[in-house]
Scaffold this motif. Structure first.
Motif, PDB file in Angstrom:
ATOM      1  N   GLN A 112       0.845  -1.195   0.000  1.00  0.00           N
ATOM      2  CA  GLN A 112       0.000   0.000   0.000  1.00  0.00           C
ATOM      3  C   GLN A 112       0.877   1.241   0.000  1.00  0.00           C
ATOM      4  OE1 GLN A 112      -3.696   0.723   0.206  1.00  0.00           O
ATOM      5  NE2 GLN A 112      -2.611   2.556  -0.480  1.00  0.00           N
ATOM      6  N   GLY A 113       0.878   1.978  -1.118  1.00  0.00           N
ATOM      7  CA  GLY A 113       1.595   3.241  -1.144  1.00  0.00           C
ATOM      8  C   GLY A 113       0.942   4.260  -0.234  1.00  0.00           C
ATOM      9  N   THR A 114       1.738   5.181   0.271  1.00  0.00           N
ATOM     10  CA  THR A 114       1.191   6.236   1.127  1.00  0.00           C
ATOM     11  C   THR A 114       1.655   7.599   0.633  1.00  0.00           C
ATOM     12  OG1 THR A 114       2.978   6.515   2.753  1.00  0.00           O
ATOM     13  CG2 THR A 114       1.479   4.629   3.059  1.00  0.00           C
ATOM     14  N   ASN A 115       0.957   8.627   1.110  1.00  0.00           N
ATOM     15  CA  ASN A 115       1.308  10.015   0.822  1.00  0.00           C
ATOM     16  C   ASN A 115       1.972  10.679   2.016  1.00  0.00           C
ATOM     17  OD1 ASN A 115      -0.044   9.486  -1.526  1.00  0.00           O
ATOM     18  ND2 ASN A 115      -1.692  10.966  -1.221  1.00  0.00           N
ATOM     19  N   VAL A 116       2.617   9.890   2.868  1.00  0.00           N
ATOM     20  CA  VAL A 116       3.125  10.427   4.136  1.00  0.00           C
ATOM     21  C   VAL A 116       4.037  11.626   3.917  1.00  0.00           C
ATOM     22  CG1 VAL A 116       4.634   9.904   6.082  1.00  0.00           C
ATOM     23  CG2 VAL A 116       2.837   8.306   5.451  1.00  0.00           C
ATOM     24  N   LEU A 117       5.043  11.513   3.076  1.00  0.00           N
ATOM     25  CA  LEU A 117       5.898  12.668   2.782  1.00  0.00           C
ATOM     26  C   LEU A 117       5.913  12.952   1.285  1.00  0.00           C
ATOM     27  CD1 LEU A 117       7.839  14.795   3.945  1.00  0.00           C
ATOM     28  CD2 LEU A 117       9.721  13.194   3.511  1.00  0.00           C
ATOM     29  N   ALA A 118       6.095  11.907   0.474  1.00  0.00           N
ATOM     30  CA  ALA A 118       6.113  12.064  -0.979  1.00  0.00           C
ATOM     31  C   ALA A 118       5.514  10.819  -1.610  1.00  0.00           C
ATOM     32  CB  ALA A 118       7.544  12.277  -1.480  1.00  0.00           C
ATOM     33  N   ALA A 119       4.395  10.979  -2.280  1.00  0.00           N
ATOM     34  CA  ALA A 119       3.780   9.858  -2.985  1.00  0.00           C
ATOM     35  C   ALA A 119       4.578   9.570  -4.245  1.00  0.00           C
ATOM     36  CB  ALA A 119       2.332  10.187  -3.332  1.00  0.00           C
ATOM     37  N   GLU A 120       4.878   8.297  -4.470  1.00  0.00           N
ATOM     38  CA  GLU A 120       5.727   7.931  -5.596  1.00  0.00           C
ATOM     39  C   GLU A 120       5.477   6.480  -5.960  1.00  0.00           C
ATOM     40  OE1 GLU A 120      10.434   8.489  -6.887  1.00  0.00           O
ATOM     41  OE2 GLU A 120       9.811   8.788  -4.810  1.00  0.00           O
ATOM     42  N   ASN A 121       5.750   6.130  -7.214  1.00  0.00           N
ATOM     43  CA  ASN A 121       5.715   4.729  -7.636  1.00  0.00           C
ATOM     44  C   ASN A 121       6.922   4.018  -7.035  1.00  0.00           C
ATOM     45  OD1 ASN A 121       4.076   3.138  -9.876  1.00  0.00           O
ATOM     46  ND2 ASN A 121       6.184   2.437 -10.016  1.00  0.00           N
ATOM     47  N   HIS A 122       6.699   2.883  -6.346  1.00  0.00           N
ATOM     48  CA  HIS A 122       7.789   2.168  -5.682  1.00  0.00           C
ATOM     49  C   HIS A 122       7.938   0.771  -6.284  1.00  0.00           C
ATOM     50  CE1 HIS A 122       8.377   5.128  -2.493  1.00  0.00           C
ATOM     51  NE2 HIS A 122       7.065   5.201  -2.368  1.00  0.00           N
ATOM     52  N   PRO A 123       9.096   0.454  -6.876  1.00  0.00           N
ATOM     53  CA  PRO A 123       9.331  -0.899  -7.390  1.00  0.00           C
ATOM     54  C   PRO A 123       9.794  -1.829  -6.269  1.00  0.00           C
ATOM     55  CG  PRO A 123      11.176   0.514  -7.955  1.00  0.00           C
ATOM     56  CD  PRO A 123      10.178   1.378  -7.238  1.00  0.00           C
ATOM     57  N   MET A 124       8.911  -2.708  -5.805  1.00  0.00           N
ATOM     58  CA  MET A 124       9.226  -3.599  -4.685  1.00  0.00           C
ATOM     59  C   MET A 124       9.714  -4.952  -5.220  1.00  0.00           C
ATOM     60  SD  MET A 124       8.697  -1.600  -2.193  1.00  0.00           S
ATOM     61  CE  MET A 124       9.116  -2.831  -0.948  1.00  0.00           C
ATOM     62  N   HIS A 125      10.871  -5.363  -4.733  1.00  0.00           N
ATOM     63  CA  HIS A 125      11.527  -6.593  -5.186  1.00  0.00           C
ATOM     64  C   HIS A 125      11.592  -7.585  -4.034  1.00  0.00           C
ATOM     65  CE1 HIS A 125      14.242  -9.405  -6.988  1.00  0.00           C
ATOM     66  NE2 HIS A 125      15.314  -9.018  -6.314  1.00  0.00           N
ATOM     67  N   ILE A 126      11.284  -8.863  -4.323  1.00  0.00           N
ATOM     68  CA  ILE A 126      11.410  -9.933  -3.338  1.00  0.00           C
ATOM     69  C   ILE A 126      12.456 -10.917  -3.840  1.00  0.00           C
ATOM     70  CG2 ILE A 126      10.248 -11.785  -2.088  1.00  0.00           C
ATOM     71  CD1 ILE A 126       7.659 -10.316  -2.309  1.00  0.00           C
ATOM     72  N   HIS A 127      13.484 -11.131  -3.046  1.00  0.00           N
ATOM     73  CA  HIS A 127      14.508 -12.106  -3.394  1.00  0.00           C
ATOM     74  C   HIS A 127      13.966 -13.524  -3.209  1.00  0.00           C
ATOM     75  CE1 HIS A 127      18.275  -9.385  -3.054  1.00  0.00           C
ATOM     76  NE2 HIS A 127      17.198  -8.612  -3.167  1.00  0.00           N
ATOM     77  N   GLY A 128      14.472 -14.447  -4.019  1.00  0.00           N
ATOM     78  CA  GLY A 128      14.130 -15.856  -3.852  1.00  0.00           C
ATOM     79  C   GLY A 128      12.787 -16.267  -4.396  1.00  0.00           C
ATOM     80  N   TYR A 129      12.023 -15.327  -4.938  1.00  0.00           N
ATOM     81  CA  TYR A 129      10.673 -15.638  -5.406  1.00  0.00           C
ATOM     82  C   TYR A 129      10.312 -14.804  -6.632  1.00  0.00           C
ATOM     83  CZ  TYR A 129       9.690 -18.334  -1.226  1.00  0.00           C
ATOM     84  OH  TYR A 129       9.718 -19.296  -0.252  1.00  0.00           O
ATOM     85  N   SER A 130       9.560 -15.405  -7.529  1.00  0.00           N
ATOM     86  CA  SER A 130       8.713 -14.670  -8.452  1.00  0.00           C
ATOM     87  C   SER A 130       7.281 -14.824  -7.947  1.00  0.00           C
ATOM     88  CB  SER A 130       8.844 -15.213  -9.872  1.00  0.00           C
ATOM     89  OG  SER A 130      10.117 -14.921 -10.404  1.00  0.00           O
ATOM     90  N   PHE A 131       6.435 -13.900  -8.329  1.00  0.00           N
ATOM     91  CA  PHE A 131       5.083 -13.875  -7.757  1.00  0.00           C
ATOM     92  C   PHE A 131       4.086 -13.432  -8.814  1.00  0.00           C
ATOM     93  CE2 PHE A 131       7.666 -10.206  -6.358  1.00  0.00           C
ATOM     94  CZ  PHE A 131       7.092  -9.198  -7.123  1.00  0.00           C
ATOM     95  N   TYR A 132       2.830 -13.708  -8.543  1.00  0.00           N
ATOM     96  CA  TYR A 132       1.739 -13.288  -9.413  1.00  0.00           C
ATOM     97  C   TYR A 132       1.240 -11.915  -8.972  1.00  0.00           C
ATOM     98  CZ  TYR A 132       1.631 -18.222 -10.723  1.00  0.00           C
ATOM     99  OH  TYR A 132       1.971 -19.476 -11.162  1.00  0.00           O
ATOM    100  N   VAL A 133       1.228 -10.972  -9.900  1.00  0.00           N
ATOM    101  CA  VAL A 133       0.667  -9.647  -9.608  1.00  0.00           C
ATOM    102  C   VAL A 133      -0.821  -9.719  -9.932  1.00  0.00           C
ATOM    103  CG1 VAL A 133       0.808  -7.177 -10.047  1.00  0.00           C
ATOM    104  CG2 VAL A 133       2.879  -8.597 -10.196  1.00  0.00           C
ATOM    105  N   VAL A 134      -1.637  -9.947  -8.906  1.00  0.00           N
ATOM    106  CA  VAL A 134      -3.054 -10.245  -9.129  1.00  0.00           C
ATOM    107  C   VAL A 134      -3.938  -9.006  -9.162  1.00  0.00           C
ATOM    108  CG1 VAL A 134      -2.870 -12.562  -8.173  1.00  0.00           C
ATOM    109  CG2 VAL A 134      -3.434 -10.663  -6.646  1.00  0.00           C
TER     110      VAL A 134
END
Length: 556
Positions: free
Chosen positions: A447-469
């Motif tokens: 969940q992105g927030t507008n706490v200080l600066a709203a921005e697109n965040h590329p989140m990476h998980i090591h050891g896994y690929s995942f389904y973006v549902v």
């Protein structure tokens, strides 16, 4: 099992260009490079920038011996490689290993399992990946083929950033002052800034192509802090893969690619309005009041020896969130590759925020309001330990990390609202991880927030690929939003862009035991604490536990 490894320079590469050796060296060293009218020493592998390309087939094992002849500690990460049961070779500094110190070496054992397509390798210590990175190209197993007609040739395209100053010093200055790091001075394509920058046109990367052939572009965003729009003048692209997983063919005039992501795209060379075209890339910057490098890097697509003026593509404007959203929405997996968990055992919601830390008494810092910039996941700003978490977990060493990373934000609020209360600006600092049982079907909503600066965040998980549902704007609604999930053919990724002032939902099954880093792939945010760790416990089966560590892990 076959062992394969290769050293290749960039250029047009035939699909069968790999060698049958089982081990080779990566030598980390300082190398003088000239860009933008100046020369400086940069950290390289084997004197190359970008570094060597690794070729393998699906299911191979590759052995890489890293010799650190530089002046800094370093580690390497094999981004998008699942490394089944083998976190020991994953690479993030102080997460799964202590760094390779100057004058020492370390051997990585790379286990290729489910991946097929394009991933990449890069340094995972400080911001060394600015110049220490390269492509990993995984071809189908023998007697198998691409799910599309075999391309005529392949062209690796690595997008990067270039600073005139020393990158390590830029990071050190930002951490010392608490301010934002200086933005880059240029973007690069295969290490070259291109014709639109001073002192660069003579070395612009050129792809020589033949008319009416299909080329496979293997596009990697190795930029440190920027999401990027990419296009080729006069040529639509057909996306056929992302993050080493095939997609349904998807025609588009441009690609939006986040740091860490890869795309495989087919290029048909059938232009009739010229023979010289620019390949171009520039930043997608979604935050307001944030400095971005808004320059454009170029390479050249050339049909013959023409000297005409190349045509520039029409890239979206740097803050065009609508175009970025439209592109991402078109990605779909091949149905044959999909096994989406239809129900989940455990759900997590992770609030992703840019924050502040209070400046030391009597000092004025370079962040907003005279404080220090920070970042957090679920209001925890990650503190890297001095003993790596994997060793601490495996050897049961206490006081290295806690297991209190929460499954939900500790305080619920209007995450994407305006004028949020000031107390939300200041997170708690800690080294907290999340422990998950083996074979858990897991859903994570970032969940992105507008706490200080709203921005697109590329989140990476090591050891896994995942389904973006699922993806959406605003606050995630746990009652309504899952009703619109794509549980049929969602894209399979290892790095997901969380929309500005929005959310992204992913699902995967935790069947890879080990210690795995979760972080934003904008390095400024990672340096500020937008990180955590997931520990997946061993299962009960003989092949459901971590492999034992090698005897030669680097000491802290």
């Amino acid at each position: 099992m076959k062992f394969v490894s290769v050293l290749m320079l960039f250029g047009l590469l035939l699909c069968q260009a790999w060698a049958d050796t089982n081990q080779y060296d990566f030598i980390i060293q300082e190398t003088p490079y000239t860009r933008l009218c100046s020369t400086k020493n940069i950290l390289t592998v084997n004197g190359q920038f970008p570094g060597p390309t690794i070729y393998a087939r699906k299911g191979d094992t590759v052995i890489v011996n890293v010799q650190n002849q530089g002046d800094y500690n370093i580690t390497l990460h094999w981004h998008g490689l699942r490394q089944p049961r083998n976190p020991w070779s994953d690479g993030p500094e102080y997460i799964t290993q202590c760094p390779i110190q100057p004058g020492t070496n370390f051997t990585y054992n790379l286990l290729f399992s489910e991946e097929e397509g394009t991933i990449w390798w890069h340094a995972h210590s400080d911001w060394d990946r600015a110049t220490v990175h390269g492509a990993i190209i995984i071809h189908p197993q023998e007697n198998s083929s691409f799910p599309f007609p075999t391309p005529y040739k392949e062209i690796p395209i690595i997008l990067g950033e270039w600073w005139k100053s020393n990158v390590s010093q830029i990071l050190a200055d930002a951490l010392r002052t608490g301010g934002a790091p200086n933005s880059s001075d240029a973007f690069t394509i295969n290490g070259q800034p291109g014709d639109l920058y001073p002192c660069s046109s003579s070395s612009t990367f050129t792809a020589q192509v033949e008319y009416n052939q299909t080329y496979l572009l293997r596009i990697i965003n190795a930029a440190v802090n920027n999401e990027i729009f990419f296009a080729i003048a006069g040529h639509p692209l057909t996306v056929v893969g992302t993050d080493a997983s095939y997609t349904k063919p998807y025609s588009t005039d441009f690609i939006m690619i986040t740091p860490g992501q890869t795309f495989d795209a087919l290029l048909l060379t059938n232009a009739t309005n010229g023979s010289l075209f620019y390949i171009a890339a520039s930043s997608y910057g979604s935050a307001t009041a944030v400095r971005y490098d808004t320059t454009t890097t170029t390479a050249i697509l050339q049909y013959n020896n023409s000297t005409e003026t190349p045509i520039l593509p029409a890239l979206p404007k740097f803050n065009d969130t609508a175009s970025a959203t439209e592109f991402v929405a078109g990605l779909r997996s091949l149905a044959s590759d999909v096994d989406v968990p239809q129900a989940v055992d455990e759900r997590m919601t992770i609030a992703v925020s840019v924050n502040l830390l209070t400046c030391d008494p009597g000092k004025t810092c370079g962040g907003a309001n005279g404080d220090r910039f920070a970042a957090s996941l679920n209001n925890l700003s990650f503190v890297p330990p001095t003993t790596d978490i994997l060793e601490a977990y495996y050897k049961n060493i206490s006081l290295v990390y806690g297991t209190g990373f929460p499954a939900d934000p500790p305080a619920k609020f209007n995450y994407t609202g305006d004028n949020l209360p000031g107390y939300l600006l200041f997170p708690r600092r800690a080294t907290e991880v999340r422990v998950v049982e083996y074979n858990t079907s897991l859903e994570i909503v970032f969940q992105g927030t507008n706490v200080l600066a709203a921005e697109n965040h590329p989140m990476h998980i090591h050891g896994y690929s995942f389904y973006v549902v699922g993806r959406g704007f605003g606050n995630f609604d746990e009652e309504k939003d899952p009703l619109s999930y794509n549980l049929v053919d969602p894209p399979i990724e290892n790095t997901v862009g969380v929309p500005k002032s929005g959310w992204a939902a992913i699902r995967f099954r935790a069947t890879n035991p080990g210690v795995w880093f979760i972080h934003c792939h904008v390095d400024a945010h990672t340096s500020w604490g937008m990180d955590t760790v997931i520990i997946v416990k061993n299962g009960e089966g003989s092949n459901e536990g971590m492999l034992p560590p090698p005897s030669y892990m680097p000491p802290c």
